[in-house]
Design a protein around this motif. Sequence first.
Motif, short mmCIF file in Angstrom:
data_model
loop_
_atom_site.label_atom_id
_atom_site.label_comp_id
_atom_site.label_asym_id
_atom_site.label_seq_id
_atom_site.Cartn_x
_atom_site.Cartn_y
_atom_site.Cartn_z
N GLN A 55 0.83 -1.22 0.00
CA GLN A 55 0.00 0.00 0.00
C GLN A 55 0.87 1.27 0.00
N GLU A 63 2.12 9.28 -6.07
CA GLU A 63 2.51 10.69 -5.90
C GLU A 63 3.50 11.09 -7.01
N GLU A 70 -0.08 17.03 -14.21
CA GLU A 70 -0.08 18.47 -13.92
C GLU A 70 1.20 19.13 -14.44
N LYS A 89 2.91 23.05 -6.20
CA LYS A 89 2.07 21.87 -5.96
C LYS A 89 2.76 20.59 -6.46
N LYS A 124 1.65 -1.41 -8.76
CA LYS A 124 0.58 -0.54 -9.26
C LYS A 124 0.82 0.90 -8.79
N SER A 127 -4.90 4.46 -10.46
CA SER A 127 -5.52 4.47 -11.79
C SER A 127 -5.72 5.89 -12.32
N PHE A 129 -4.04 8.49 -12.52
CA PHE A 129 -2.98 9.24 -13.22
C PHE A 129 -2.73 8.73 -14.64
N VAL A 146 -9.31 15.25 -7.59
CA VAL A 146 -8.33 14.20 -7.29
C VAL A 146 -7.71 14.44 -5.91
N ASP A 147 -7.31 15.69 -5.65
CA ASP A 147 -6.79 15.96 -4.30
C ASP A 147 -7.91 15.84 -3.27
N GLN A 154 -7.04 9.90 2.78
CA GLN A 154 -5.79 9.97 3.54
C GLN A 154 -5.94 10.51 4.97
N MET A 215 -10.82 6.04 -7.87
CA MET A 215 -9.62 6.14 -7.03
C MET A 215 -9.76 5.38 -5.71
N PHE A 216 -11.02 5.31 -5.20
CA PHE A 216 -11.23 4.69 -3.89
C PHE A 216 -11.11 3.17 -3.93
N SER A 223 -13.28 -5.98 -2.87
CA SER A 223 -12.01 -5.48 -2.32
C SER A 223 -11.38 -6.57 -1.47
N ASN A 239 -13.67 1.06 1.16
CA ASN A 239 -13.61 1.83 -0.09
C ASN A 239 -14.96 2.51 -0.38
N PHE A 285 -12.14 0.50 -15.08
CA PHE A 285 -11.16 0.48 -13.97
C PHE A 285 -10.17 -0.67 -14.17
N LEU A 289 -6.10 -0.60 -14.77
CA LEU A 289 -5.17 -1.32 -13.89
C LEU A 289 -4.31 -2.31 -14.68
N1 FAQ Z 1 -5.62 2.35 -8.66
O1 FAQ Z 1 -8.43 -4.78 -1.99
P1 FAQ Z 1 -8.31 -3.39 -2.53
C1 FAQ Z 1 -2.93 11.20 -4.72
C2 FAQ Z 1 -5.54 -2.16 -6.23
S1 FAQ Z 1 -2.43 9.75 -4.03
C3 FAQ Z 1 -4.75 1.33 -8.79
O2 FAQ Z 1 -9.47 -2.49 -2.31
P2 FAQ Z 1 -6.67 -1.80 -0.73
C4 FAQ Z 1 -2.17 12.45 -4.43
C5 FAQ Z 1 -5.01 -2.49 -4.83
O3 FAQ Z 1 -3.71 -1.99 -4.62
C6 FAQ Z 1 -3.49 8.51 -4.72
N2 FAQ Z 1 -4.83 0.21 -8.05
O4 FAQ Z 1 -6.95 -2.73 -1.99
C7 FAQ Z 1 -2.05 13.27 -5.63
C8 FAQ Z 1 -5.02 -3.99 -4.87
O5 FAQ Z 1 -3.87 -4.40 -5.62
P3 FAQ Z 1 -3.25 -5.92 -5.63
C9 FAQ Z 1 -3.14 7.18 -4.22
C10 FAQ Z 1 -5.83 0.13 -7.16
O6 FAQ Z 1 -5.24 -1.52 -0.69
C11 FAQ Z 1 -3.10 14.09 -6.02
C12 FAQ Z 1 -6.28 -4.29 -5.68
O7 FAQ Z 1 -6.51 -3.15 -6.48
N3 FAQ Z 1 -3.60 7.00 -2.87
O8 FAQ Z 1 -3.88 11.16 -5.42
C13 FAQ Z 1 -6.76 1.16 -6.97
O9 FAQ Z 1 -7.31 -2.36 0.49
C14 FAQ Z 1 -2.97 14.88 -7.16
C15 FAQ Z 1 -7.46 -4.61 -4.79
O10 FAQ Z 1 -7.99 -3.45 -4.10
C16 FAQ Z 1 -3.25 5.94 -2.17
O11 FAQ Z 1 -2.53 5.08 -2.61
C17 FAQ Z 1 -6.64 2.31 -7.77
N4 FAQ Z 1 -7.47 3.35 -7.68
O12 FAQ Z 1 -7.47 -0.43 -1.08
C18 FAQ Z 1 -0.88 13.26 -6.37
C19 FAQ Z 1 -3.80 5.91 -0.75
N5 FAQ Z 1 -7.64 0.77 -6.02
O13 FAQ Z 1 -3.18 -6.41 -4.21
C20 FAQ Z 1 -0.75 14.06 -7.52
C21 FAQ Z 1 -3.38 4.71 0.02
C22 FAQ Z 1 -7.27 -0.46 -5.63
O14 FAQ Z 1 -4.18 -6.70 -6.50
C23 FAQ Z 1 -1.80 14.88 -7.90
N6 FAQ Z 1 -3.99 3.49 -0.46
N7 FAQ Z 1 -6.19 -0.86 -6.31
O15 FAQ Z 1 -1.88 -5.76 -6.26
C24 FAQ Z 1 -5.21 3.05 -0.07
O16 FAQ Z 1 -5.91 3.69 0.72
C25 FAQ Z 1 -5.67 1.71 -0.58
O17 FAQ Z 1 -4.53 1.01 -1.06
C26 FAQ Z 1 -6.75 1.81 -1.69
C27 FAQ Z 1 -7.08 0.38 -2.17
C28 FAQ Z 1 -8.02 2.43 -1.14
C29 FAQ Z 1 -6.24 2.62 -2.90
#
Ligand code: FAQ
Length: 328
Positions: A55, A63, A70, A89, A124, A127, A129, A146-147, A154, A215-216, A223, A239, A285, A289
């Motif tokens: 994670q 990040e 951007e 930013k 991974k 998604s 970005f 997105v933010d 977060q 994103m969630f 999940s 999620n 989605f 991925l």
């Molecule tokens: N995209 O069982 P779950 C930002 C994967 S930072 C890609 O639900 P989990 C700042 C997941 O890894 C944005 N992959 O998993 C910014 C798992 O992979 P596996 C990032 C995804 O971990 C803003 C599989 O699917 N934030 O935006 C996605 O319990 C503007 C199964 O999913 C974080 O990383 C996805 N959307 O929940 C920067 C926050 N969703 O094991 C620049 C921390 C799921 O098959 C500009 N992460 N997967 O390889 C988390 O909170 C969690 O890891 C989740 C996923 C909620 C993302």
Amino acid sequence: MYTQGLDALGDESLHLPEEQLAELEARFQAKIDADEKIEPKDWMPAAYRMTLIRQISQHAHSEIVGMLPEGNWISRAPSLKRKCVLIAKVQDEGGHGAYLYSAAETLGISREQMVEQLLTGKAKYSSIFNYPTPSWADIGAIGWLVDGAAIMNQIPLCRCSYGPYARAMVRICKEESFHQRQGFEIMMRLCEGSTDQQRMAQEALDRWWWPSLMMFGPDDANSKHTGQSMRWKIKRFTNDELRQKFVDVTVPQAEFLGLNIPDDALVWNEETEHYHFGPIDWDEFQRVLAGHGPCNQERIRARIEAHESGAWVREAALANAAKQSKNL
Ligand code: FAQ
């Protein structure tokens, strides 16, 4: 997969007798249940360590890759002020990646290994970005949506059971909150502007709304990690819970801007006191991925080029560090 990874990390608890392992696990869970933090030198179950590495490293990669959509607009920002804000930013996002790589390193993986996993497609990143930014309004939409989604996800991570991750998130969330406001302010200016500017803002919302909901992560029924991650207090909400909070907060903001959320099924439900929203395209989605989103290849190519052309900087920094340590 976990076991192989842990052997590589030299995890000795893999070879402990079962009763001793059970006792360690019980003590570990009791600590989590008492809301105490787990620190790098504490004993932790192999799967907890691997879940965090996955994670946190995915988060760090997000990040870093997130700087690209951007970054595309820094040279074309519409004013000096906008350019300065955008540079700051994008630089913040790079900083977030750096704190998060450091937090993951405390779990026994090196930054080189993580970068290698990103560049070879083993790891991974979010998604979101993998979508393009064809107009300036996309920069507003990224900040706002997105933010905004990132903060929703977060803030609870500031209370994550793993100390280094939780502490990194405190500063990251403060900066993300500034990012969200600057995005909303870009959208506000566009919405107060000419018909063309209002159209640009609406088109950007149309492009980013559904990917922001994705994103969630997958819905709760699909999940695979949520249940265990909640028991370990890595995640504090599912999620779907976070996605719903995001929709509830964001719909009134869109109304304030005079924009339409691109969802015909969106309706306020008096009974649940939540917005009901239409079905998410999970096939899209999964395609993103699997590497088939609009910009997956472009993003990884850009990271590989940056890594290769930055090799001399890393070599120089290492040579300088070695020289300094000799002088001590
Ligand atoms: N995209 O069982 P779950 C930002 C994967 S930072 C890609 O639900 P989990 C700042 C997941 O890894 C944005 N992959 O998993 C910014 C798992 O992979 P596996 C990032 C995804 O971990 C803003 C599989 O699917 N934030 O935006 C996605 O319990 C503007 C199964 O999913 C974080 O990383 C996805 N959307 O929940 C920067 C926050 N969703 O094991 C620049 C921390 C799921 O098959 C500009 N992460 N997967 O390889 C988390 O909170 C969690 O890891 C989740 C996923 C909620 C993302």
